[in-house]
Design a protein around this motif. Structure first.
Motif, mmCIF file in Angstrom:
data_model
loop_
_atom_site.group_PDB
_atom_site.id
_atom_site.type_symbol
_atom_site.label_atom_id
_atom_site.label_comp_id
_atom_site.label_asym_id
_atom_site.label_seq_id
_atom_site.Cartn_x
_atom_site.Cartn_y
_atom_site.Cartn_z
ATOM 1 N N ARG A 312 0.872 -1.159 0.000
ATOM 2 C CA ARG A 312 0.000 0.000 0.000
ATOM 3 C C ARG A 312 0.913 1.214 0.000
ATOM 4 N NH1 ARG A 312 -2.135 0.825 4.919
ATOM 5 N NH2 ARG A 312 -1.400 -1.136 5.757
ATOM 6 N N MET A 313 0.600 2.233 -0.775
ATOM 7 C CA MET A 313 1.433 3.440 -0.775
ATOM 8 C C MET A 313 1.005 4.283 0.417
ATOM 9 S SD MET A 313 3.401 3.858 -3.665
ATOM 10 C CE MET A 313 3.631 2.914 -5.177
ATOM 11 N N ASP A 320 8.704 6.380 0.592
ATOM 12 C CA ASP A 320 9.614 7.500 0.358
ATOM 13 C C ASP A 320 11.056 7.142 0.709
ATOM 14 O OD1 ASP A 320 8.519 7.249 2.929
ATOM 15 O OD2 ASP A 320 9.061 9.286 3.486
ATOM 16 N N LEU A 321 11.234 6.370 1.781
ATOM 17 C CA LEU A 321 12.582 5.934 2.166
ATOM 18 C C LEU A 321 13.190 5.068 1.074
ATOM 19 C CD1 LEU A 321 12.069 4.691 5.844
ATOM 20 C CD2 LEU A 321 13.068 6.837 5.068
ATOM 21 N N ALA A 322 12.362 4.167 0.560
ATOM 22 C CA ALA A 322 12.855 3.251 -0.465
ATOM 23 C C ALA A 322 13.240 4.020 -1.720
ATOM 24 C CB ALA A 322 11.799 2.194 -0.786
ATOM 25 N N PRO A 344 -1.470 9.581 -3.289
ATOM 26 C CA PRO A 344 -1.014 10.083 -4.595
ATOM 27 C C PRO A 344 0.387 10.695 -4.544
ATOM 28 C CG PRO A 344 -3.217 10.910 -4.060
ATOM 29 C CD PRO A 344 -2.739 10.164 -2.866
ATOM 30 N N GLN A 345 0.730 11.319 -3.433
ATOM 31 C CA GLN A 345 2.059 11.921 -3.313
ATOM 32 C C GLN A 345 3.160 10.860 -3.380
ATOM 33 O OE1 GLN A 345 1.899 14.346 0.237
ATOM 34 N NE2 GLN A 345 3.549 15.626 -0.588
ATOM 35 N N LEU A 346 2.919 9.743 -2.715
ATOM 36 C CA LEU A 346 3.907 8.662 -2.724
ATOM 37 C C LEU A 346 3.949 7.990 -4.092
ATOM 38 C CD1 LEU A 346 3.211 7.144 0.827
ATOM 39 C CD2 LEU A 346 5.161 8.547 0.126
ATOM 40 N N GLU A 347 2.788 7.865 -4.719
ATOM 41 C CA GLU A 347 2.762 7.304 -6.076
ATOM 42 C C GLU A 347 3.612 8.168 -6.996
ATOM 43 O OE1 GLU A 347 -1.178 6.686 -7.587
ATOM 44 O OE2 GLU A 347 -1.736 5.278 -5.991
ATOM 45 N N ALA A 433 15.054 4.308 10.262
ATOM 46 C CA ALA A 433 14.228 4.625 9.101
ATOM 47 C C ALA A 433 14.858 5.792 8.375
ATOM 48 C CB ALA A 433 12.817 4.973 9.561
ATOM 49 N N ASN A 434 15.861 5.471 7.573
ATOM 50 C CA ASN A 434 16.660 6.525 6.942
ATOM 51 C C ASN A 434 17.165 5.968 5.606
ATOM 52 O OD1 ASN A 434 19.467 7.145 6.369
ATOM 53 N ND2 ASN A 434 19.589 8.239 8.308
ATOM 54 N N PRO A 435 17.061 6.749 4.518
ATOM 55 C CA PRO A 435 17.363 6.210 3.180
ATOM 56 C C PRO A 435 18.767 5.608 3.066
ATOM 57 C CG PRO A 435 16.381 8.395 2.994
ATOM 58 C CD PRO A 435 16.583 8.141 4.447
ATOM 59 N N ALA A 436 19.755 6.265 3.694
ATOM 60 C CA ALA A 436 21.129 5.778 3.558
ATOM 61 C C ALA A 436 21.298 4.422 4.246
ATOM 62 C CB ALA A 436 22.102 6.796 4.143
ATOM 63 N N VAL A 437 20.648 4.264 5.385
ATOM 64 C CA VAL A 437 20.756 3.007 6.131
ATOM 65 C C VAL A 437 20.044 1.887 5.355
ATOM 66 C CG1 VAL A 437 20.226 1.887 8.336
ATOM 67 C CG2 VAL A 437 20.883 4.286 8.296
ATOM 68 N N PHE A 438 18.908 2.242 4.771
ATOM 69 C CA PHE A 438 18.199 1.293 3.912
ATOM 70 C C PHE A 438 19.075 0.906 2.715
ATOM 71 C CE2 PHE A 438 15.753 1.191 -0.107
ATOM 72 C CZ PHE A 438 15.105 -0.031 0.051
ATOM 73 N N ALA A 439 19.668 1.917 2.067
ATOM 74 C CA ALA A 439 20.493 1.660 0.878
ATOM 75 C C ALA A 439 21.671 0.748 1.232
ATOM 76 C CB ALA A 439 20.990 2.981 0.294
ATOM 77 N N ASP A 440 22.193 0.930 2.433
ATOM 78 C CA ASP A 440 23.302 0.102 2.871
ATOM 79 C C ASP A 440 22.878 -1.369 2.976
ATOM 80 O OD1 ASP A 440 26.004 -0.207 4.068
ATOM 81 O OD2 ASP A 440 24.792 -0.872 5.790
#
Ligand code: GLC
Length: 490
Positions: A312-313, A320-322, A344-347, A433-440
């Motif tokens: 679900r968005m 957004d993190l992903a 819609p914003q996340l889409e 919950a942080n994009p860089a940590v996810f990317a890692d």
């Protein structure tokens, strides 16, 4: 002491396959069946009688549904009595009861954005479920309610049972699937149906007339859909302002992990996927990846890892993190498919990423259950970067289909996925919950993927996990027994 022939009144806003918006429907659709299927060595010769009661939503398809009226009554309201009716039907051989009445409007969606309308509907439904068992003279040992929608039943019962011989021995269990949905906006509905605010308990002032807080205050026991989420609810980060209050109830809070419908989710028999496979035939899985690439008009490439997000968005799900995390590692070799609808914003955020990297990222903003299955069966990794996740199903489905989960270490995600290590673990976890940590975490997964021998071990370990409902059903049964027994002693 064991109570034989335990009677459980199980009430929820939605239950698959009749009506489904989210994960609650999967639980309310599977758990009662799993309880009913428990062997008599566990339940005793008289078994267990679970009666599922749902609102007769307009969205429930009536065309092939045989239903007959079994009870009629009125519910008191400030404006005068409101009639209610209950119909009995069978769904795949399982009896289900459907409540109708003016507040359950046929044209209204299951949940609206108007909390007042939902408040009126679900308060009526909650009270009608209690009236139904009274009208049919079926006195339950347990009232099992779920989330804010059915919390008014728990609260109403707690106000009545000391003066009512009918409910005197009924114990109450409230399962929390999603704490932040407190039922804000339903305050005046509770008042109009005669449910007063609570000033005696320990609820914070602002929560004294909200459905979920009142349910949490008055239930004999509270459980969350994973052990970790049960603990997290009592912390400021996840407690939605109720953590302090919940800590006062910690002796009555526990966690029971949701199961997975292992029949419906079985890569050996799934009709929606091109090639069926099992742990013995895992090599054949790559054909699903090739076909999925073709279906998504990606050039064929068996070697490049395919990442997937099926969600679900919603802010909860960390879309957004992903998106931002993937952007940060766009230079690495991967492709991604994102399937889901919602905010819609996340889409738009997801579509923007696809526009920046058209050969890498595909975004499909619709609900498509069969495509979801083909993605589980063909993609290499399933990404679940949730901000909070009471239990979560996608990571379990992913593992069963050999699609390795990369998840945030919260709630049910933490309880079902083990971090990869040499010869152990089933996926990859990250903390903040942080994009860089996810990317890692994704980069770590990509690293292991480049060694196909290690990757296969990871897939096989995931596929061998037992996520069936049986174990959880036993835990619910034992909890019911304990609560019912305690109640008899009151
Ligand atoms: C809610 C939660 C999800 C859980 C589901 C069923 O949708 O967000 O984590 O799996 O309920 O309990």
């Amino acid at each position: 002491m064991m109570i034989s022939g335990l009677r459980v009144l199980f009430i929820a806003a939605e239950a698959a396959p009749l009506v489904k918006v989210g994960g609650l429907a999967d639980v309310a659709g599977s758990l009662p069946r799993a309880l009913q299927a428990l062997p008599i060595e566990i339940t005793g010769a008289k078994g267990i009688d679970v009666r599922v009661v749902l609102p007769f939503h307009g969205a429930i398809d009536r065309t092939n549904l045989n239903f007959r009226p079994v009870a009629a009554f009125t519910i008191s309201h400030a404006s005068g009595p409101i009639p209610g009716q209950v119909f009995e039907t069978k769904v795949n051989g399982f009896t289900v009861y459907l409540v109708s009445g003016p507040p359950i409007m046929p044209e209204a969606p299951i949940y609206t954005s108007d909390a007042g309308v939902d408040g009126i509907k679900y308060t009526f439904f909650s009270l009608a479920a209690l009236e139904f068992v009274r009208a049919t003279n079926w006195s339950p040992h347990i009232l099992h309610a779920h989330d804010w929608h059915t919390s008014p039943a728990v609260y109403a019962l707690s106000l009545n049972r000391n003066h009512s011989s009918f409910f005197a021995h009924t114990a109450t269990l409230l399962t929390v699937h999603n704490l932040p949905y407190l039922g804000v906006g339903a305050q005046s509905a509770l008042q109009d149906y005669g449910l007063p605010p609570d000033y005696k308990g320990l609820l914070p002032e602002w929560a004294r007339q909200m459905p979920l807080p009142l349910g949490l205050l008055s239930a004999d026991h509270i459980n969350a859909v994973s052990e970790t989420y049960a603990q997290e609810m009592m912390t400021p980060e996840f407690g939605s302002g109720l953590d302090g209050f919940l800590r006062t109830r910690q002796d009555s809070i526990s966690g029971i992990l949701n199961g997975l419908d292992m029949q419906s989710w079985d890569p050996q028999t799934d009709k929606a996927i091109p090639v069926n496979f099992s742990t013995d035939t895992l090599v054949e899985r790559k054909e699903n990846k090739m076909r999925l690439q073709a279906e998504l008009s990606m050039g064929p490439n068996p070697r490049i890892p395919l990442l997937a997000m099926i969600t679900r968005m919603d802010h909860q799900k960390g879309v957004d993190l992903a998106v931002e995390g993937l952007r940060q590692i766009a230079h690495l070799p991967w492709r991604a498919v994102i399937l889901g609808t919602g905010d819609p914003q996340l889409e738009t955020m997801a579509r923007d990423l696809a526009a920046e990297h058209p050969t890498k990222v595909h975004v499909i903003t619709r609900f498509d259950g069969d495509l979801a299955r083909r993605i589980y069966a063909g993609a290499d990794m399933i990404l679940v970067p949730s901000r909070y996740e009471p239990c979560g199903l996608t990571q379990m489905i992913g593992m069963r289909y050999g699609c390795v989960p990369v998840v945030r270490a919260v709630g049910g995600l933490k309880d079902t996925v083990g971090e990869y290590g040499d010869g152990e673990g089933t996926g990859f976890l990250f903390a903040e919950a942080n994009p860089a940590v996810f990317a890692d975490a994704v980069s770590r997964a990509l690293d292991v993927y480049s060694d196909q021998r290690r990757w296969r071990g990871l897939q096989l370990r995931g596929m061998q996990q037992d996520f069936s409902w049986k174990q959880s059903a036993v835990k619910y049964f034992e909890l019911y027994q304990q609560l019912a027994t305690d109640r008899v002693g009151v």
